[in-house]
Design a protein around this motif. Structure first.
Motif, short mmCIF file in Angstrom:
data_model
loop_
_atom_site.label_atom_id
_atom_site.label_comp_id
_atom_site.label_asym_id
_atom_site.label_seq_id
_atom_site.Cartn_x
_atom_site.Cartn_y
_atom_site.Cartn_z
N GLU A 143 0.84 -1.19 0.00
CA GLU A 143 0.00 0.00 0.00
C GLU A 143 0.88 1.25 0.00
N CYS A 144 0.43 2.29 -0.74
CA CYS A 144 1.16 3.55 -0.77
C CYS A 144 0.77 4.36 0.46
N LYS A 145 1.78 4.85 1.17
CA LYS A 145 1.49 5.59 2.40
C LYS A 145 0.82 6.93 2.12
N SER A 146 1.12 7.55 0.97
CA SER A 146 0.53 8.87 0.73
C SER A 146 -0.84 8.81 0.09
N CYS A 147 -1.05 7.90 -0.89
CA CYS A 147 -2.36 7.93 -1.55
C CYS A 147 -3.20 6.68 -1.30
N GLY A 148 -2.62 5.68 -0.66
CA GLY A 148 -3.41 4.49 -0.33
C GLY A 148 -3.57 3.51 -1.47
N HIS A 149 -2.89 3.77 -2.59
CA HIS A 149 -3.02 2.87 -3.74
C HIS A 149 -2.40 1.51 -3.46
N THR A 150 -3.11 0.46 -3.93
CA THR A 150 -2.63 -0.91 -3.78
C THR A 150 -2.52 -1.54 -5.16
N LYS A 158 8.31 2.98 -6.76
CA LYS A 158 7.44 4.13 -6.53
C LYS A 158 5.98 3.70 -6.69
N CYS A 159 5.11 4.47 -6.07
CA CYS A 159 3.69 4.20 -6.23
C CYS A 159 3.30 4.40 -7.69
N TYR A 160 2.55 3.46 -8.25
CA TYR A 160 2.13 3.59 -9.64
C TYR A 160 1.27 4.82 -9.84
N GLN A 161 0.57 5.23 -8.79
CA GLN A 161 -0.40 6.30 -8.93
C GLN A 161 0.18 7.67 -8.66
N CYS A 162 0.84 7.86 -7.49
CA CYS A 162 1.28 9.19 -7.12
C CYS A 162 2.80 9.34 -7.10
N LYS A 163 3.50 8.27 -7.46
CA LYS A 163 4.96 8.28 -7.56
C LYS A 163 5.67 8.45 -6.21
ZN ZN Z 1 0.51 6.63 -3.98
#
Ligand code: ZN
Ligand code: ADP
Ligand code: ZN
Length: 817
Positions: free
Chosen positions: A522-529, A562-567
């Protein structure tokens, strides 16, 4: 002989209902169960099994003749065909589906290329043609057909195609496109010489070989070897020892100096250790045997409910002895044969070569050999997982279904979706045999049947040798968290206890039912999984391979930085898998040897056997693993079992989740303290008060069973109703739903809202890019399951009248498990 036309009904490996009619050529003497080749459609050739004979000429179509008989002997016993028919009927699939599953694939014919000699041709005395070509040509004088692979073996060459082409070009051989069995007995070549050290001719031969030093050397070695024993020498072994090749030996044979001959050898290794006597049974075991025998007078089936380590295996051994003494055979069914080396070894120690093992890791040839040996009555006991129930065993006297509660006894991944335990009961009935179902944690279906008096019931509640059941302790993870008593995912209590156990020179087993490192990232900043592109599931993080993997379709991708969504680079993991636990433990116990046992670490052939040996020899102090560590392992020095997160066992969207959680916990607990010292089991859980954990930790099987059975009765679940699940699958979600809905609607008039459920998307609604919908039908005790099945099939036929529904794949699962 009657001059009436005779027709045979043939079972073909096709997903079509029923058998297929072929005409028997005049004068052919065929038997039911024999294998024949027939043409189906324009070009396809299949192996089929003769089901029956009759004289009723089909009126609507012209029948073809049976092409050929594959062997004189019957290959499938008449009672097997009856069993297949029952399975097809009960589990709602075609007879061909059963046939395909029941038979080793190597016994199904395929068109293949073999070569044979063109008769009456001389080998040309030309310069250009190679020595290798000559060798093959010569070999074809001893055997009428040689496959490409065999040719490669003979020449010891990887690529023989050019050699074969040479022969073809000279018109010396031709391809044989007849149907060829895939099964080839393993051919071993032996060499022998009649010349001995003492012979006068020895010197002559050696000088003759002066110009061929390699031949000379090998010949001399062979003479020396035969000095010790006059037996023929295995060529492959000889070459390994002294170098050289088959070609060199062949040249010696051509000169008449040595003899070269072949023999077919058994692939299945024989058991050649000393046999052990049967242990004397304890008083409790004797009582159990007595009760089993008494029960068997009234019932065909007995459930042996014996706590873990009560010595059920020894009881089976005693029962098997009796059956063998009467000249009958035994089928011993196990959930997963590869996980049970310990058990098969124990049985082999008693029964040696009387046992045939149908191993799932066997290749096709080994399977065929076992099949043939079984029908030849070479074995008295057959052991195997669910597919071993299709072996052609004659005079079956007893079936043992060990660990009858195990889910893997039900086949879910391919047709037929049969349950080996339930099918075993039918097989036993067809054979007039008895069945023993054994478990420390019986399935509620069988327990209920026993309570109702439908099957016998024998309880064995003492561990062998008077060992006390392990002490069970639940560790409240919430409290541990609050008090900061957690080291990673290991509580202080567990950590200290592991340390103590090691101090006392004992071993530990740790159970966590998820593999990989963490089930979710899980991304800590945007929650993307990150999700699987093909399935509706989060990808599991595998740290050792730096990958994200889908456990449903096998998809894998590199772990992102990196997060796929928010990097964002701040990615964290949620949940725990075996890799993470192993890492925690390695950090806490750097001086101990820790091994992981899960699908990822056990991929290689024999990996499991090796690890078991290492643990037995105490080269490993602690095993960390998934379900694999819960099943039947019997180690002397394991005193502590730890369950990392029992909660993960409880929360499955399945009406059997609680029953299974209880079974898993009690089974894994059963690995602790199996000899002398009492074991300890530490169960870590956030929901420490959960009633199932309470029941399990107090070994309250009967109370658990009663409570769950009440719930099942109230909410209409097995064993109070029968269930059939209909699964719809299609790439297009909308079409899939519409089809399922149409189907369900067409059935509503026969059922109410309690007995016809859905369509509903399962918890994983998309897998491998296919969408799923399920319809569930419940059959009440006063309803005829047969009639319901007919309704369901008729509804399917109606559905298929609508063209757009036809592309949706529909499967029936009777008694889903
Ligand atoms: Zn993210
Ligand atoms: P279960 O299958 O019920 O869990 P096992 O058959 O594995 O139990 O028995 C537990 C242990 O006790 C095994 O190591 C087994 O060898 C030993 N054992 C059981 N019965 C006897 C007996 N009659 N004599 C000697 N050892 C026995
Ligand atoms: Zn997937």
């Amino acid at each position: 002989m009657s001059d009436k036309q005779t027709f045979a009904e043939i079972i073909l490996p096709l997903p079509l209902d029923g058998t297929f009619t072929y005409e028997v050529p005049l004068g052919w003497d065929l038997k039911v169960g024999q294998r024949v080749a027939v043409q189906f459609g324009k070009r396809k050739i299949y192996t089929g099994i003769i089901h029956s004979f009759h004289h009723n000429k089909p009126e609507l179509y012209k029948t073809k003749f049976i092409e050929s008989i594959l062997e004189e002997e019957v290959f499938v016993l008449p009672q097997q065909i009856k069993l297949w028919e029952w399975i097809a009927d009960y589990y709602m699939c075609s007879l061909g589906d059963v046939f395909k599953n029941a038979f080793p694939t190597a016994l199904k014919l395929e068109s293949d290329t073999f070569v044979k000699l063109v008769k009456g041709k001389e080998f040309p005395a030309e310069e250009g043609i190679s020595k290798n070509a000559y060798l093959i040509w010569e070999a074809l004088h001893h055997r009428s057909l040689i496959s490409v692979d065999e040719a490669a073996d003979i020449l010891d060459l990887k690529s023989v195609i050019p050699v074969l082409k040479e022969l073809l070009d000279y018109g010396l051989i031709e391809l044989d496109e007849r149907l060829i069995e895939k099964y080839t007995p393993k051919i071993e070549y032996y060499i022998q010489t009649e010349i001995s050290l003492q012979d006068d001719s020895l010197q002559d031969v050696l000088s003759e070989l002066e110009k061929a030093p390699k031949q000379r050397e090998l010949f001399f070695q062979l003479v020396m070897r035969q000095q010790q024993s006059s037996k023929p020498v295995l060529a492959s072994k000889f070459i390994k020892e002294f170098g050289g090749s088959y070609a060199i030996l062949r040249s010696l044979a051509d000169k008449g100096i040595i003899k070269f001959f072949e023999d077919t050898s058994d692939r299945i290794q024989e058991f050649d250790e000393d046999l052990h006597d049967i242990h004397a049974l304890s008083e409790h075991q004797q009582k159990a045997i007595y009760e089993i025998r008494t029960n068997l007078k009234e019932h065909d089936t007995v459930l042996l409910h014996g706590v873990t380590s009560s010595g059920k295996t020894e009881i089976y051994i005693k029962l098997i002895e009796r059956v063998l003494a009467k000249g009958k055979k035994v089928l011993y069914l196990l959930p997963e044969i590869s996980l049970t080396t310990q058990l098969t070894q124990r049985l082999q120690k008693h029964f040696g070569n009387q046992i045939g093992i149908y191993h799932s890791k066997f290749n096709q040839n080994e399977r065929v050999e076992l099949w043939q040996k079984t029908i030849n009555n070479d074995y008295q006991i057959l052991i195997g997982a669910r597919s071993s129930m299709f072996l052609p065993i004659q005079d079956l006297g007893l079936i043992i279904v060990d660990e009858e509660h195990e889910t893997s006894l039900k086949q879910n991944d391919s047709k037929p979706n049969f349950h080996a335990r339930d099918t075993a009961l039918v097989l036993a009935k067809l054979e007039g045999a008895k069945t023993i179902l054994g478990s420390a944690t019986p399935s509620l279906e069988m327990y209920f049947a026993a309570k109702q008096g439908k099957i016998g019931y024998v309880e064995l509640s003492h561990r062998f040798g008077g060992v006390q059941p392990p002490v069970m302790e639940i560790i409240d993870l919430r409290r541990a968290q609050k008090k900061k008593e957690l080291n990673g995912d290991i509580s202080m209590r567990l950590e200290n206890q592991i340390r103590d156990t090691f101090k006392n020179d004992k071993q530990v087993i740790i159970f966590q039912n998820r593999r990989g490192y963490a089930p979710v990232m899980e991304c800590k900043s945007c929650g993307h999984t990150p999700y699987c592109p093909n399935c509706d599931v989060a990808l599991t993080y595998h740290r050792l391979s730096h990958q994200l993997k889908c456990h449903y379709c096998g998809h894998s991708q590199a772990k992102p930085n990196k997060c796929y969504q928010c990097k964002s680079v701040e990615l964290e993991t949620k949940g725990i898998g075996t890799e993470q636990i192993e890492e925690d433990l390695l950090r806490i116990f750097p001086n101990n040897s820790i091994a992981r046992m899960d699908v990822d670490s056990m991929r290689k052939k024999f990996a499991f056997e090796k690890l078991i040996k290492a643990f037995e020899n105490r080269e490993v102090d602690m095993l960390v693993g998934t379900q694999m560590v819960t099943k039947g392992l019997d180690f002397e020095h394991v005193n502590l079992v730890g369950i990392i997160r029992a909660d993960s066992l409880l929360n499955f969207p399945d009406f059997r989740a609680h029953e299974r959680a209880f079974q898993r916990i009690v089974q894994v607990a059963g690995r602790a303290g199996r000899r002398k010292d009492r074991g300890l089991v530490l169960i870590q859980a956030f929901s420490a008060d959960h009633k199932i954990l309470q029941y399990a930790s107090q070994f309250k099987y009967h109370e658990m069973a009663q409570e769950i059975l009440y719930e099942r009765r109230d909410f209409l679940y097995p064993p109070f109703v029968k269930m059939i699940e209909i699964t719809f699958r299609h790439k297009n979600r909308d079409r899939c739903y519409k089809t399922a809905n149409y189907y369900a609607e067409s059935l509503r008039k026969y059922f109410d809202e309690k007995t016809l459920l859905g369509p509903e998307a399962p918890s994983i609604a998309r897998m491998n890019n296919n969408y799923y919908f399920k319809v569930l039908v419940k059959i009440l005790p006063n309803q005829s399951a047969k009639k319901v099945k007919i309704l369901l099939k008729d509804a399917l036929e109606n559905l298929h009248q609508v063209k757009s529904f036809r592309s949706v794949r529909i499967d029936f699962d009777v008694d889903p498990y």
